[in-house]
Write an enzyme that holds these catalytic residues in place. Sequence first.
Site, PDB file in Angstrom:
ATOM      1  N   ARG A 102     -35.527  -8.315  -3.965  1.00 36.33           N
ATOM      2  CA  ARG A 102     -34.417  -8.477  -3.009  1.00 36.33           C
ATOM      3  C   ARG A 102     -33.482  -9.517  -3.609  1.00 36.33           C
ATOM      4  NH1 ARG A 102     -34.473  -9.161   3.459  1.00 36.33           N
ATOM      5  NH2 ARG A 102     -34.638  -6.912   3.153  1.00 36.33           N
ATOM      6  N   HIS A 129     -29.572  -0.683   0.433  1.00 36.40           N
ATOM      7  CA  HIS A 129     -30.883  -0.980   1.042  1.00 36.40           C
ATOM      8  C   HIS A 129     -31.646   0.347   1.179  1.00 36.40           C
ATOM      9  CE1 HIS A 129     -33.945  -3.158   2.950  1.00 36.40           C
ATOM     10  NE2 HIS A 129     -33.370  -3.515   4.085  1.00 36.40           N
ATOM     11  N   GLN A 132     -34.815   0.909   3.493  1.00 39.06           N
ATOM     12  CA  GLN A 132     -34.543   0.947   4.928  1.00 39.06           C
ATOM     13  C   GLN A 132     -34.076   2.335   5.358  1.00 39.06           C
ATOM     14  OE1 GLN A 132     -34.871  -1.808   7.257  1.00 39.06           O
ATOM     15  NE2 GLN A 132     -34.837  -0.006   8.565  1.00 39.06           N
ATOM     16  N   ASP A 221     -25.612  -2.667  12.356  1.00 38.51           N
ATOM     17  CA  ASP A 221     -26.274  -3.738  11.608  1.00 38.51           C
ATOM     18  C   ASP A 221     -25.530  -5.027  11.929  1.00 38.51           C
ATOM     19  OD1 ASP A 221     -27.776  -5.149   9.732  1.00 38.51           O
ATOM     20  OD2 ASP A 221     -26.835  -4.227   7.976  1.00 38.51           O
ATOM     21  N   CYS A 261     -31.566  -1.843  11.630  1.00 38.33           N
ATOM     22  CA  CYS A 261     -32.577  -2.224  10.633  1.00 38.33           C
ATOM     23  C   CYS A 261     -33.256  -3.540  10.980  1.00 38.33           C
ATOM     24  CB  CYS A 261     -31.962  -2.269   9.239  1.00 38.33           C
ATOM     25  SG  CYS A 261     -30.689  -3.535   9.053  1.00 38.33           S
ATOM     26  N   ARG A 289     -41.145   1.255   7.877  1.00 37.49           N
ATOM     27  CA  ARG A 289     -40.893   0.686   6.544  1.00 37.49           C
ATOM     28  C   ARG A 289     -42.194   0.699   5.740  1.00 37.49           C
ATOM     29  NH1 ARG A 289     -36.805  -3.002   5.531  1.00 37.49           N
ATOM     30  NH2 ARG A 289     -37.697  -3.008   3.435  1.00 37.49           N
TER      31      ARG A 289
HETATM   32  N1  NVA Z   1     -27.011  -5.909   6.001  1.00 38.22           N
HETATM   33  C1  NVA Z   1     -28.047  -6.885   6.244  1.00 38.22           C
HETATM   34  C2  NVA Z   1     -29.384  -6.189   6.324  1.00 38.22           C
HETATM   35  C3  NVA Z   1     -30.543  -7.109   6.599  1.00 38.22           C
HETATM   36  C4  NVA Z   1     -31.847  -6.396   6.559  1.00 38.22           C
HETATM   37  C5  NVA Z   1     -28.028  -7.931   5.151  1.00 38.22           C
HETATM   38  O1  NVA Z   1     -27.798  -7.566   3.991  1.00 38.22           O
HETATM   39  O2  NVA Z   1     -28.225  -9.107   5.452  1.00 38.22           O
HETATM   40  N1   CP Z   2     -34.609  -4.702   7.788  1.00 37.33           N
HETATM   41  C1   CP Z   2     -35.002  -5.606   6.878  1.00 37.33           C
HETATM   42  O1   CP Z   2     -34.916  -5.396   5.661  1.00 37.33           O
HETATM   43  O2   CP Z   2     -35.551  -6.741   7.415  1.00 37.33           O
HETATM   44  P1   CP Z   2     -35.921  -8.083   6.661  1.00 37.33           P
HETATM   45  O3   CP Z   2     -34.648  -8.732   6.231  1.00 37.33           O
HETATM   46  O4   CP Z   2     -36.681  -8.892   7.682  1.00 37.33           O
HETATM   47  O5   CP Z   2     -36.782  -7.757   5.471  1.00 37.33           O
END
Ligand code: NVA
Ligand code: CP
Length: 307
Positions: A102, A129, A132, A221, A261, A289
């Site tokens: 990540r 992502h 997800q 989101d 998500c 997930r």
């Molecule tokens: N769009 C959000 C998703 C978090 C799971 C982010 O990138 O923070």
């Molecule tokens: N939806 C998602 O990826 O959640 P986290 O940021 O908690 O991993």
Amino acid sequence: MKHYLQFNDLTADEYAYLFERAALIKKKFKAYEKHHPLVDRTLAMIFEKASTRTRVSFEAGMYQLGGSVVHLTTGDSQLGRAEPIDDSAKVISRMVDLVMIRTYEQTKIERFAAHSRVPVINGLTNEFHPCQILADIFTFIEHRGSIQGKTVAWVGDGNNMANTWLQAAALLSFKVHVSTPRGYEIDEKLAVGAGGTSASSYQFFSNPLEACQGADLVTTDVWTSMGYEAENEERKKAFADWCVDAEMMAAARPDALFMHCLPAHRGEEVEADVIDGPQSVVWDEAENRMHVQKALMEYLLLGRQGA
Ligand code: NVA
Ligand code: CP
């Protein structure tokens, strides 16, 4: 060797296999039946941003497959002290069988993958992502059957989730209605990449209510994704009319589902009566997930498996 860096990295046929496999893996999990195809395999998880679901689903999932995990963050590894990403990839991938990352820019994960001896999975980047959306489509199928020909309404930021929905729509033949505030639109070229989007898979609406009309799934989101916190106040103003509420759900089909998500901010991108209401499947979505990622990890390491 296959990497999973964006949704386009697998074919429609591979997704059909993964959805079936995930259903079987989930069934076994619910029945407390052992499923240990990855004994002695190790997954390295590298987090440069915070996580709850991604961490727990990959970590629990890998143990359930018989393997083990190593958890690294920027703060507690040399990644935070400017060791080149190429060097990190060369070293880490000599010791483990699979890597989940990540991070920020997609170019970073691509670079890691280019120097990795083992498959690399995108656990979220600024741009995409894919794990997800894999879970979201699996959840849709569980509740409503095939997503082919259906309509997904995306209300909110033209972010990593939105980009990935667009890729999925072009690949799996469904439609995405996108409504974002001005200035936060999706970058179509980036979203769909070299494959190109078909006009039939994507439509833009300046009015979020119109985007929801006739939708089989309404999804949103956070207004401010990780890494964009400095824009938070400005975004709160720009996104004020992009809160999914009962009126938007009423514009969708009567059997429309709601997904997010997570993490969610009730009263910002979604009203509490929607996310906690009867059309919401967010808890299934979060749980799934783990099931889809177990199928993905098994597939990347062992290929297609029989029953
Ligand atoms: N769009 C959000 C998703 C978090 C799971 C982010 O990138 O923070
Ligand atoms: N939806 C998602 O990826 O959640 P986290 O940021 O908690 O991993």
